[in-house]
Design a protein around this motif. Structure first.
Motif, PDB file in Angstrom:
ATOM      1  N   GLY A   1       0.790  -1.229   0.000  1.00  0.00           N
ATOM      2  CA  GLY A   1       0.000   0.000   0.000  1.00  0.00           C
ATOM      3  C   GLY A   1       0.819   1.274   0.000  1.00  0.00           C
ATOM      4  O   GLY A   1       0.292   2.338   0.302  1.00  0.00           O
TER       5      GLY A   1
ATOM      6  N   THR B   1      -3.103  -1.816   2.971  1.00  0.00           N
ATOM      7  CA  THR B   1      -4.470  -1.462   2.607  1.00  0.00           C
ATOM      8  C   THR B   1      -5.387  -2.668   2.830  1.00  0.00           C
ATOM      9  O   THR B   1      -4.936  -3.808   2.834  1.00  0.00           O
ATOM     10  N   LYS B   2      -6.667  -2.378   3.013  1.00  0.00           N
ATOM     11  CA  LYS B   2      -7.635  -3.478   3.139  1.00  0.00           C
ATOM     12  C   LYS B   2      -7.581  -4.347   1.886  1.00  0.00           C
ATOM     13  O   LYS B   2      -7.715  -5.569   1.964  1.00  0.00           O
ATOM     14  N   ASN B   3      -7.373  -3.706   0.736  1.00  0.00           N
ATOM     15  CA  ASN B   3      -7.378  -4.451  -0.517  1.00  0.00           C
ATOM     16  C   ASN B   3      -6.129  -5.319  -0.684  1.00  0.00           C
ATOM     17  O   ASN B   3      -6.104  -6.189  -1.548  1.00  0.00           O
ATOM     18  N   MET B   4      -5.100  -5.075   0.116  1.00  0.00           N
ATOM     19  CA  MET B   4      -3.880  -5.894   0.051  1.00  0.00           C
ATOM     20  C   MET B   4      -3.715  -6.792   1.261  1.00  0.00           C
ATOM     21  O   MET B   4      -2.787  -7.598   1.325  1.00  0.00           O
TER      22      MET B   4
ATOM     23  N   GLY C   1      -2.280   6.384   9.159  1.00  0.00           N
ATOM     24  CA  GLY C   1      -2.718   5.353  10.104  1.00  0.00           C
ATOM     25  C   GLY C   1      -3.994   4.673   9.628  1.00  0.00           C
ATOM     26  O   GLY C   1      -4.475   4.899   8.518  1.00  0.00           O
ATOM     27  N   GLU C   2      -4.550   3.873  10.522  1.00  0.00           N
ATOM     28  CA  GLU C   2      -5.747   3.111  10.164  1.00  0.00           C
ATOM     29  C   GLU C   2      -6.894   4.016   9.731  1.00  0.00           C
ATOM     30  O   GLU C   2      -7.128   5.052  10.356  1.00  0.00           O
ATOM     31  N   ASN C   3      -7.584   3.623   8.697  1.00  0.00           N
ATOM     32  CA  ASN C   3      -8.873   4.239   8.386  1.00  0.00           C
ATOM     33  C   ASN C   3      -9.722   3.199   7.656  1.00  0.00           C
ATOM     34  O   ASN C   3      -9.386   2.008   7.670  1.00  0.00           O
ATOM     35  N   TYR C   4     -10.803   3.624   7.025  1.00  0.00           N
ATOM     36  CA  TYR C   4     -11.711   2.655   6.410  1.00  0.00           C
ATOM     37  C   TYR C   4     -11.023   1.783   5.366  1.00  0.00           C
ATOM     38  O   TYR C   4     -11.464   0.671   5.089  1.00  0.00           O
ATOM     39  N   ALA C   5      -9.937   2.305   4.781  1.00  0.00           N
ATOM     40  CA  ALA C   5      -9.297   1.601   3.670  1.00  0.00           C
ATOM     41  C   ALA C   5      -8.009   0.905   4.066  1.00  0.00           C
ATOM     42  O   ALA C   5      -7.474   0.136   3.274  1.00  0.00           O
ATOM     43  N   THR C   6      -7.475   1.203   5.240  1.00  0.00           N
ATOM     44  CA  THR C   6      -6.180   0.612   5.595  1.00  0.00           C
ATOM     45  C   THR C   6      -6.213  -0.035   6.978  1.00  0.00           C
ATOM     46  O   THR C   6      -6.952   0.390   7.855  1.00  0.00           O
TER      47      THR C   6
END
Lengths: 526, 173
Positions: B52, B95-98, B133-138
């Protein structure tokens, strides 16, 4: 002012940035008609993004930036909010194919949708629900282990290719090299590529949500990390947008220093790419030589600017840091030395039959295709299009300091890997010339002025980065912080060209073709 | 062919230890390389996973293989598959996608394995680490997803810092 006799009143954006005109569109039909007129005149779609303006005006807003001969036009179309439903606007992908993925991303993030065309999700893979939109003001989410949305695996509806002997090769998201993640789905017969479909979004880290509500300085940090290899281009476009919004003109010395950094960034990336292109054609000598030159180049960056990639050095209002005469002299000396080396290496590249055999006719695209796909930048110029934000053309004056530098556009009409190599070589020599010219004629004075936020103001910045046109659109909120910032990478358009460029070539040529474009994943995944 | 060979000869071996004093990091590179080799006594293989990043960290990881740092010349090699790797070099924020792909790569890496988190985002440190940092996507820093042995902060970390980080991880093993 009117364009193409369409009934939309445009006003020029103030300030010394790239030429931009702003207009408000009343109806979706007018947007469609204007887009057709732009297309008919040889224009392109440059960026598209959505905005939640329900707090101010009970509306969503669709922003479209079109590239036309004179510069850029930024049009806004307001869409009434309809409860929880997704408001819709006319689909532009039938006119500009490059709009399709931007529209899909806008739906994923803001929840406004085109009324036709491809409706598959783009940035949303499964990390958040389909009816939750991260860029809406009222979208809350929790973070932490075990809370927040479950990260569900998702299926993606790739276009299938049928027929005898046709099969698929899935590649990624993790690729074999040291490279960003993305998924490529090849449909092949034997070695021949029939179709390539990209699925991106793996780098999506919610940059736009992080930008919302940030102050200018925090925004500088974030925008400089949209795509690390183009950090100067993004930082300048962002600064240009905010300066236009706040009515601030950076000092002349700051503008020249910005161009100085942008050209150094261009050369650094081109040097790296030329080496990697040699390597991908099994010419390791090229990689060794060019990476040596790139390292020398980056080390001087670190000495002069305190950072190898010059991150966070271009700031709203000017630049952070200055160069003294000794530093400028060292740059001139380095340009001389690197120029000699690159010239010698170019002769070796040109004379090497094995290398040229791989480069020539590989991954070719035509100028017509580049125009249809709204491409900009180095890869577009390698098809023969004379497009470049730094160069004069009839009806277009580049923004300062390029208006006084007389940049010559580098073009090549072949459209293949060899052309993209040739354009990179030519651009290195031109940028070396510009650096030397700027170093000996650096204006005196301050390098930074104060910039005070103007609540509610908007601005658009356009910078010709090494890959192509980098665009940043910004709106400042009533509290003086960033309400909405949208960065646009030229890779949005060029990724489509890559899908076309590999058709009729063989799978083993893909790494070479891909490298010849060297597109940003992070820049489009945001 | 002759001009090519001439160029190679004229360039020489730039990795060699130098006697000049103002070369800067050259002696340090040598020292790190020697120490790495002494500890390993053989090859170390690294699989890089971009989970990411903004690609800034990747630019510096690429630089590790240039003739100045010459990592591969020392038997430390970047490999194409996690199945061939001793070490994962991971950049982030994940990332959430990774997230899933990173877990799969981790599981595919044979034990005993080392994980080095690279960059402020991957380590969750510094101002940039905070901003990403962390959020909806990571998912945030790398150790929110897989166990990390060594962290190499920096935005991006310099090639020297990366070499030191790789060395630190090998020392721990």
């Amino acid at each position: 002012m009117l364009f193409y006799a369409e009934p939309i009143e445009f006003t020029p954006q103030a300030g010394c940035g790239a030429p931009v005109w702003l207009g408000q569109i009343a109806e979706g039909e007018d947007l469609l008609r204007f887009a057709i007129a732009v297309h008919g005149a040889g224009g392109r779609i440059a960026a598209l993004w959505g905005e939640d303006r329900r707090r101010e005006a009970e509306r969503f807003r669709l922003n479209c930036v079109f590239g036309i001969n004179q510069g850029h036009v930024w049009v806004a179309l307001d869409l009434p909010a309809q409860g929880d439903a997704c408001p819709s606007y006319p689909d532009l992908s039938g006119i500009f194919p490059a709009a399709s993925r931007m529209q899909r991303a806008t739906r994923d993030l803001v929840g406004i949708a085109s009324d036709g065309g491809d409706q598959r999700p783009w940035l949303r893979h499964g990390g958040w629900p389909a009816d939750w939109f991260p860029l809406r003001h009222d979208s809350v989410h929790e973070v932490g282990v075990g809370v927040g949305f479950p990260n569900l695996p998702s299926d993606y509806d790739f276009v299938q290719v049928g027929g005898e002997g046709a099969h698929e090769i899935p590649v990624g998201p993790i690729h074999a090299g040291i490279i960003e993640p993305g998924h490529f789905r090849f449909s092949v017969v034997g070695e021949r590529v029939l179709r390539l479909e990209e699925r991106l979004g793996y780098q999506h880290k919610g940059v736009e949500r992080r930008l919302a509500g940030a102050d200018f300085a925090t925004g500088t940090r974030l925008i400089g990390r949209v795509s690390g290899d183009a950090t100067c281009a993004y930082a300048w476009a962002y600064a240009m947008a905010l300066e236009a919004a706040c009515g601030v003109a950076p000092p002349p010395r700051a503008l020249v220093l910005r161009a100085f950094m942008l050209e150094r960034e261009r050369i650094a990336n081109h040097l790296g790419d030329l080496g990697a292109l040699g390597n991908d054609a099994a010419f390791a000598f090229g990689l060794t030589q060019f990476m040596r030159l790139k390292e020398d180049w980056l080390r001087l960056n670190a000495e002069l600017f305190g950072h190898r990639f010059m991150m966070d050095r271009i700031v709203p209002g000017g630049v952070a840091g200055d160069l003294d005469p000794t530093a400028l002299r060292r740059v001139v000396e380095q340009c001389e030395a690197i120029g000699r080396e690159v010239k010698a290496l170019r002769a070796l590249y040109d004379e090497h039959s094995g290398l040229q055999d791989r480069f020539l006719t590989t991954g070719a695209i035509t100028a017509e295709l580049a125009r249809e796909l709204s491409m900009t930048g180095m890869a577009a110029r390698a098809t023969g299009l004379i497009l470049g934000g730094r160069c004069y053309r009839q009806g277009y004056t580049p923004p300062p300091p390029y208006d006084r530098l007389g940049v010559r556009p580098a073009t090549d009409e072949r459209g293949d890997v060899a052309a993209r190599v040739a354009v990179r070589f030519d651009e290195i020599f031109e940028s070396l010339r510009l650096l030397k010219e700027m170093a000996v004629a650096m204006p005196e004075g301050d390098v930074r002025v104060e910039i005070a936020p103007v609540p509610g103001a908007t601005g658009l910045g356009v910078v010709e980065g090494w890959r192509g046109e980098v665009i940043v659109g910004a709106r400042i909120g009533p509290d003086g912080r960033l309400a909405r910032v949208h960065p646009h990478d030229p890779s949005w358009q060029a990724w489509l060209a890559l899908e076309h460029a590999v058709m009729n070539d063989i799978v083993p040529d893909f790494p070479l073709i891909n490298k010849s474009f060297n597109l940003s994943y992070s820049g489009v995944d945001l | 062919m002759i001009p090519l060979l001439k160029k190679i000869l004229r360039t020489g071996v730039i990795t060699e230890p130098a006697v000049e004093v103002d070369i800067g990091p050259r002696q340090e590179i040598e020292r790190l390389n020697d120490e790495l080799l002494r500890i390993l006594g053989r090859a170390l293989t690294i699989r890089e996973v971009d989970a990411g990043s903004c690609n800034g960290c990747e630019l510096e990881i690429h630089a590790l293989n240039n003739a100045y740092y010459n990592l591969e010349g020392r038997g430390i090699k970047f490999v194409a598959s996690p199945r061939h790797a001793d070490m994962l070099l991971v950049t982030g924020p994940v990332t959430k996608n990774m997230e899933n792909a990173l877990r799969i790569a981790y599981d595919c890496t044979p034990d005993p394995k080392l994980v080095v988190a690279v960059g402020d985002c991957g380590c969750g440190c510094g101002e940039v680490g905070q901003l990403f940092g962390e959020n909806y996507a990571t998912c945030g820093p790398v150790d929110n997803v897989v166990a990390v042995d060594v962290r190499v902060p920096g935005c991006p970390p310099t090639p020297l810092a990366l070499m030191q980080g790789i060395l630190a991880a090998v020392r721990r093993a």
